[in-house]
Design an enzyme around this catalytic site. Structure first.
Site, PDB file in Angstrom:
ATOM      1  CE  LYS A 119      -4.793  -1.210   1.389  1.00  0.00           C
ATOM      2  NZ  LYS A 119      -4.681  -2.410   0.923  1.00  0.00           N
ATOM      3  CD  GLU A 203      -5.523   5.868   3.071  1.00  0.00           C
ATOM      4  OE1 GLU A 203      -3.855   6.222   2.674  1.00  0.00           O
ATOM      5  OE2 GLU A 203      -6.272   5.798   2.560  1.00  0.00           O
ATOM      6  CG  ASN A 238     -14.183  -2.414   4.122  1.00  0.00           C
ATOM      7  OD1 ASN A 238     -14.486  -0.999   3.883  1.00  0.00           O
ATOM      8  ND2 ASN A 238     -14.001  -2.156   5.413  1.00  0.00           N
ATOM      9  CD  GLU A 278     -10.688  -1.555  -5.277  1.00  0.00           C
ATOM     10  OE1 GLU A 278      -9.748  -0.958  -3.600  1.00  0.00           O
ATOM     11  OE2 GLU A 278     -11.058  -1.906  -5.230  1.00  0.00           O
ATOM     12  CD  GLU A 291      -6.417  -2.097  -2.480  1.00  0.00           C
ATOM     13  OE1 GLU A 291      -5.253  -2.130  -1.794  1.00  0.00           O
ATOM     14  OE2 GLU A 291      -7.707  -2.348  -2.158  1.00  0.00           O
ATOM     15  CG  ASN A 293      -7.323  -4.599  -6.316  1.00  0.00           C
ATOM     16  OD1 ASN A 293      -6.759  -4.273  -5.381  1.00  0.00           O
ATOM     17  ND2 ASN A 293      -8.227  -3.970  -6.346  1.00  0.00           N
ATOM     18  CG  PHE A 351     -25.568 -10.170   6.038  1.00  0.00           C
ATOM     19  CD1 PHE A 351     -26.766  -9.790   4.057  1.00  0.00           C
ATOM     20  CD2 PHE A 351     -26.303  -8.851   6.349  1.00  0.00           C
ATOM     21  CE1 PHE A 351     -27.153  -9.168   3.929  1.00  0.00           C
ATOM     22  CE2 PHE A 351     -27.396  -7.942   5.788  1.00  0.00           C
ATOM     23  CZ  PHE A 351     -27.953  -8.311   4.382  1.00  0.00           C
TER      24      PHE A 351
END
Lengths: 660, 510
Positions: A119, A203, A238, A278, A291, A293, A351
């Site tokens: 990252k 950040e 997420n 992204e 980031e 991918n 879920f």
């Protein structure tokens, strides 16, 4: 220069393995599947030209073991590997190994994987390439106090992140110094446990962000283009649930800027395959790099549907050294595509993953529909297959395409209504609920959508009287058809057959309707509906070719298509429609009168029973025989599927014995 | 003339109100429908023909001579269910608590006689406080007349009892003699001796619900064949069951239009049996996938769940299903399962309903509780029932068919007409491990040798082929084609006839 690929081994499983096999077959390339014990009967195994067993069910003993994949390559003589997503797809060591063995890796070069995999490195590279980044501290954080200092520099709220993180693990949001201190410690611990790498950075945290990503495509000749964006803001913990392309939010200028910056970043690392950059985008069209991918993304079908480009084919072509034939100006943005990820998760139980046998699995038919929309379903399962506890609980990716967003949503609603899935819990009702949510329909979404709109979890959908009225009319007709069939039983008295009334009393939840049926021209039925509450009669025209026994009732109501999932009961139907599970009673008027006398029975109190929410491994028992426990006290820890562990708590103070 | 007609209307109105509006309201307050409302729901609208509406008791003791209510606590007659005739009686709790008098018994016996003469089933809706005590032995005589008629009708026409209120003492024996008993949860109970007497005699303290409620009789005693949430659900389900049943022992199974191809392939069945033979699976999924339109009416769903019994249709015609359930006790046969299945097989045979048997049975459940409980005799009941059955018998072995349990579950030797096996079938005296322990006792200490013996045994016996080589299996079939195979087998067997040696009747191991 180009080296045609003859045989691809797919180092993956499930729907993505099947997806790759489809394109390979189209291109005349042979395919090799690999499988674990649990996947012996899986769809990707039967679809591939050959299949090689690579070990026990846990991924760590099969799909993640490089040596086993390398052996399978040798054994099958495959000259290329497609890694899919997850597993070894972004593992530079694996890509390097393949290179050494002279096997083509269908993905980017190892350097690109390494640079984008970290990252902090990726962020530095992004900055160098002129990509807009989230304000933050580029270095690693030493300790909690350092975290507080940096957080103040960046300005709250901040996001504390593990360098090696992903999937929400090792991530904390802090709004003040105390939270920053705590967040640093817990992120560090979680990162150390999950990834064996406890490097942390900080950040700025963008509030109410949208998650929008750019698909890029490169070749080994220095060409890179972008295939527009996908919006993936509908996320739960997420994890993306619904994606679409294009985004309903981006202006053409923002799209162009994001696309061009993504291309710049890709060129910085000589990117030579399909990849995704992204971003988070705030309410003012400011976008920040998140980031990159370096793999094929789960949600790639929506891009394929609006650009008419087969991304897997492009990856294969790039990998065999072909030059990209497409130019940036060739990239289309045709219509709108939406993807619903169908998960084996019970929406009514927070879920929770659900495992078991797919007793019934009948996805909607793929291809173009008469109204011009298109349905696509990427799947790796089949009726009679098993959803095991070892892997990701995704069952299918249901995609629809339409001329515009409204058409695509409409097609998705219909497709979800006709998707039959039984044997396990699944999130189809939830996806249907999102599709009908006015915020979603307006395109007013952010990554907080689910948390904001379903704060107490998903409790089902209340469709309202308009829908109930239509359901009542349809159920009256289906019941009427069933009654006429029953009356045709042999052995009845010739001239004394059962008289079937043309008036039915229908109850949908708390709404009562009286439905009078009348045959009309052209095989249609006119249903005149009276409601108990107001006296206005509504008349609708219904057409159906339904027969008893069919579990999907396809009807046209005033010439508009509607499909209900039904299960007959002696007195009506269980109906599943638009995220609502309904018990519909259809009775003759006299029976409806008497039904009011029936007592309402309460479900028995089970609060003193302890039931594990799903099958799993008991990792720890936190009480001993004879202990007195309090309300909400944790009793045991269970671990299952890819879920984090959770604790079983006591709902009521009890003093119980412990089963051996 | 009009005067007489007015009088008729008035007397009818009087009879229809039974014990009066107060008592009707009380009945409703308990969540129960009245006898007439129940019949109204049970029968096709407008089809009920009532008999003996004006019958009254003839008792003269304890002031009864002053009290007469038309109908005397039971509503009787006939009507249709989906156009097929059925004879019915419904006890009226609003009239003397539905208690059984000499004349009430006569009304019921009249219905029973008519049903037998005219070849149609009898459905009785019980809601009665018991014997009419004021009548003494006359009431008991009435009971016994009804019992005798139940016995005479047994095997002639189907008899169904629905307990929709109390049924205590001698009253329980009329339902007990019928083919099926259903109960309504929380409002019905059955026992020979009630809680009050129990308390005085044995000091046992128990509620009526615990002693004889629907849960007790469907899960523990197996007296009842099913329970439903309320009167309405019970009646709707009885209508559903009725459509599966023949009218009489000479009528044959009813047939109705169906919308499910007989040759429907189902590839999901190819994976229903797990790779690991020790893992369970739900045999009900197979039953539902074989049945027309997945419609299955289960009998005794809550009792002896290691075996499943019930009705389905194949090409529109009724088929009785008996299936071992691997989900419960690994599908072992035990005393309860044997009794449950035996009674079901006997019913099907009485009324010429073909039987489909699905076999996955690792044997009889071992243990002292089973042996002391007489599992030998109970197991023999099922053996006897199958062995004597003359209806078409189709058997499919899906997995295990071990030992004595193989002999019981409708094998070829016992009269199975068509016996199929899936490729996953294992037909042997016992599983590999057990067999090797006996056959190769001396090698037990040597793990390698034992493993080799196990592999050898598995190869030889744990497949359908040994049995197929002997002709004990007619054909090894693919699971996906089971519906087609079974449907064709029953179609071929429709005219089956077998001769039996003359006997008064056999002596089954009761």
């Amino acid at each position: 220069m180009t080296k045609p690929i003859k045989k691809i081994l797919i180092a993956n499983r499930g729907e993505i393995a099947c997806r790759v096999i489809k394109t390979a077959r189209k291109m005349g390339i042979k395919t090799v599947a690999v499988y674990s014990d649990a996947d012996k009967n899986a769809l990707h195994v039967s679809m591939a030209d050959e299949a090689i067993h690579i070990g026990a069910s846990p991924a760590s003993e099969s799909y993640l073991v490089m040596d086993k994949i390398m052996d399978a390559i040798k054994q099958s003589g495959a000259d290329a590997v497609h890694p899919g997503y997850g597993f070894l797809s972004e593992n530079p060591v694996f890509a390097e190994k393949l290179k050494k063995a002279g096997v083509t890796f269908i993905g980017p070069n190892p350097h690109a994987i390494v640079s984008m995999g970290d990252k902090i490195t990726s962020k530095k590279l992004a900055q160098e390439a002129g990509v807009s980044c989230v304000p933050g501290h580029m270095g690693l954080i030493d300790d909690a106090e350092h975290a507080v200092k940096i957080s103040n520099q960046v300005g709250y709220p901040v996001m504390i992140k593990a360098s090696a993180g992903g999937g929400g693990k090792g991530m904390r949001i802090a709004y003040n110094d105390t939270e920053a201190r705590e967040g640093f410690q817990s992120s560090k611990n979680e990162a150390a446990n999950s990834f064996g790498d406890d490097r942390i950075f900080i950040e700025k945290f963008v509030e109410q962000p949208r998650h929008i990503e750019i698909q890029v495509l490169g070749d080994k000749h220095g060409n890179v283009i972008y295939l527009n964006e996908r919006e993936c803001s509908i996320q739960r913990r997420n994890q993306k649930v619904i994606e679409e392309a294009p985004s309903p939010f981006l202006t053409p200028q923002t799209r162009k800027a994001m696309g061009e910056q993504s291309v710049a970043l890709a060129k910085e690392v000589n990117y030579d395959s399909a990849g995704t950059v992204e971003f988070i985008v705030d309410q003012d069209q400011n976008f920040y790099f998140l980031e990159m991918n370096t793999r094929l993304q789960v949600e790639h079908p929506v891009t394929e549907m609006i650009t008419h480009i087969d991304l897997v084919e492009q990856m294969i072509r790039s990998a065999q050294g072909e030059e990209l034939k497409l130019k940036q100006e060739d990239v289309q943005m045709d219509g709108w595509a939406i993807e619903s990820r169908i998960y084996a998760e019970d929406p009514y139980r927070n879920f929770l993953p659900s495992i078991g046998r797919l007793r019934r699995y009948r996805p909607p038919a793929e291809g173009a529909r008469s109204d011009g929309t298109i349905v696509r379903n990427d799947t790796g399962v089949f009726e009679g297959g098993e959803i095991s506890m070892y892997y990701d609980p995704m069952i299918a990716k249901l995609c629809t395409w339409g001329e515009d967003r409204g058409e695509a949503i409409k097609a998705m609603k219909y497709a979800l209504d006709s998707f039959e899935l039984e044997g396990i819990g699944h999130n189809i009702p939830f996806c249907a609920a999102v599709m009908a949510h006015d915020r979603f329909e307006r395109g007013d979404i952010s990554t907080a959508f689910i948390a904001e709109e379903y704060p107490d979890g998903f409790l089902g959908v209340d469709l309202g009287k308009g829908h109930h009225r239509h359901i009542a009319a349809v159920c009256a007709i289906l019941h009427d058809i069933s009654a006429h069939r029953e009356a045709q039983i042999s052995g009845s008295l010739a001239n004394h057959r059962r008289h079937i009334p043309d008036v039915w009393a229908v109850q949908v939840k708390d709404d009562h309707f009286t439905v009078k049926l009348r045959d009309a021209q052209g095989g249609t039925i006119l249903a005149a509906i009276d409601e108990d509450s107001d006296k206005a009669t509504v008349e609708i025209e219904v057409m159906t070719r339904w027969h008893p026994g069919e579990r999907l009732a396809r009807v046209y109501i005033d010439n508009k298509p509607m499909v209900l999932k039904i299960k007959p009961r002696p007195e009506g139907f269980d109906v599943h429609y638009r995220g609502s599970d309904l018990k519909v009673a259809v009775r003759n008027p006299r029976a409806a009168q008497l039904a009011k006398l029936m007592p309402i029975k309460l479900a028995p109190d089970t609060s003193n029973l302890l039931l594990c929410p799903m099958p799993g491994v008991i990792v720890k028992v936190m009480v001993a025989e004879g202990d007195e426990v309090q309300d909400g006290q944790a009793l045991a820890v269970v671990e299952a599927m890819k879920m984090e562990r959770w604790k079983i708590r006591c709902a009521q103070r009890v003093n119980a014995s412990l089963p051996k | 003339m009009s005067n007489i007609q007015d009088k008729l209307d008035a007397r009818r109105a009087q009879a229809r109100i039974g014990g009066g509006q107060d008592r009707i309201d009380k009945q409703h307050a308990k969540g129960k429908l009245t006898a007439r409302e129940r019949l109204e729901l049970l029968l096709d609208p407008g089809s009920f023909e009532e008999f003996d509406m004006f019958v009254q008791h003839r008792a003269t003791d304890f002031g009864m001579e002053k009290s007469h209510i038309a109908g005397d606590g039971v509503v009787t007659g006939w009507g249709t269910i989906n156009g097929r005739k059925v004879f019915v009686f419904a006890q009226d709790f609003t009239v003397y608590g539905g208690s059984l008098s000499e004349t009430q018994a006569k009304k019921i016996c009249k219905i029973q006689d008519m049903a037998m003469r005219n070849g149609a089933p009898i459905i009785g809706l019980a809601d009665s406080g018991g014997a009419r005590i004021q009548e003494g032995v006359a009431s008991l005589a009435g009971y016994t007349d009804v019992f005798k008629n139940n016995i005479r009708a047994s095997g002639v026409v189907p008899q169904i009892s629905v307990i929709m209120g109390p049924s205590a003492g001698g009253a329980v024996y009329s339902p007990a003699l019928t083919d099926f008993i259903f109960m309504v949860r929380d409002s019905s109970y059955m026992f020979l001796t009630g809680p009050d007497v129990l308390k005085t005699v044995t000091n046992e303290i128990v509620t009526a619900e615990e002693l004889g409620g629907a849960k007790t009789h469907t899960t523990k005693s197996s007296v009842a064949d099913g329970a439903f949430d309320n009167d309405m659900e019970a009646i709707n389900q009885i209508r559903r069951l009725f459509d599966f049943l023949p009218l009489s022992n000479t009528s044959g199974s009813p047939e109705r239009p169906f919308f499910d191809a007989h040759d429907r392939m189902d590839t999901s069945l190819d994976t229903i049996v797990p790779d690991n033979p020790n893992l369970p699976y739900d045999i009900k999924e197979l039953v539902l996938k074989l049945a027309d339109e997945s419609d299955f009416f289960e009998i005794q769903p809550e009792f002896a769940k290691n075996i499943i019994t019930g009705f389905m249709r194949m090409e529109g015609k009724t088929v009785g299903v008996v299936a071992n359930q691997p989900l419960v006790l690994a599908g072992c046969l035990d005393s309860d399962a044997s009794r449950k299945a035996a009674r079901f097989v006997r019913f099907c045979d009485c009324f010429s309903i073909p039987i489909l048997t699905l076999v996955d049975v690792p044997g009889f459940l071992p243990g002292t509780s089973q042996e002391f409980g007489g599992v030998i005799k109970h197991g023999a009941k099922l053996l006897y029932a199958y062995g004597e059955a003359s209806v078409p018998l189709v058997t499919v072995i899906t997995r295990k068919a071990y030992g004595g349990a193989y002999c019981v579950m409708a094998p070829k030797h016992l009269g199975g007409d068509i016996n199929y096996a899936w490729p996953s079938a294992q037909i042997a005296v016992m599983g590999a491990k057990g067999a090797v322990e006996i056959l190769h006792r001396k090698d037990l200490s040597d793990a390698d040798k034992t493993a080799a013996h196990v592999a050898d045994y598995e190869e030889k016996f744990l497949s359908p082929f040994r049995a197929a080589e002997r002709g004990f299996i007619d054909e090894v079939i693919k699971p996906q084609s089971t519906r087609k195979r079974v449907a064709r087998a029953f179609a071929m067997l429709a005219e089956k006839e077998i001769a039996k040696p003359w006997k008064k009747h056999g002596n089954l191991p009761l």
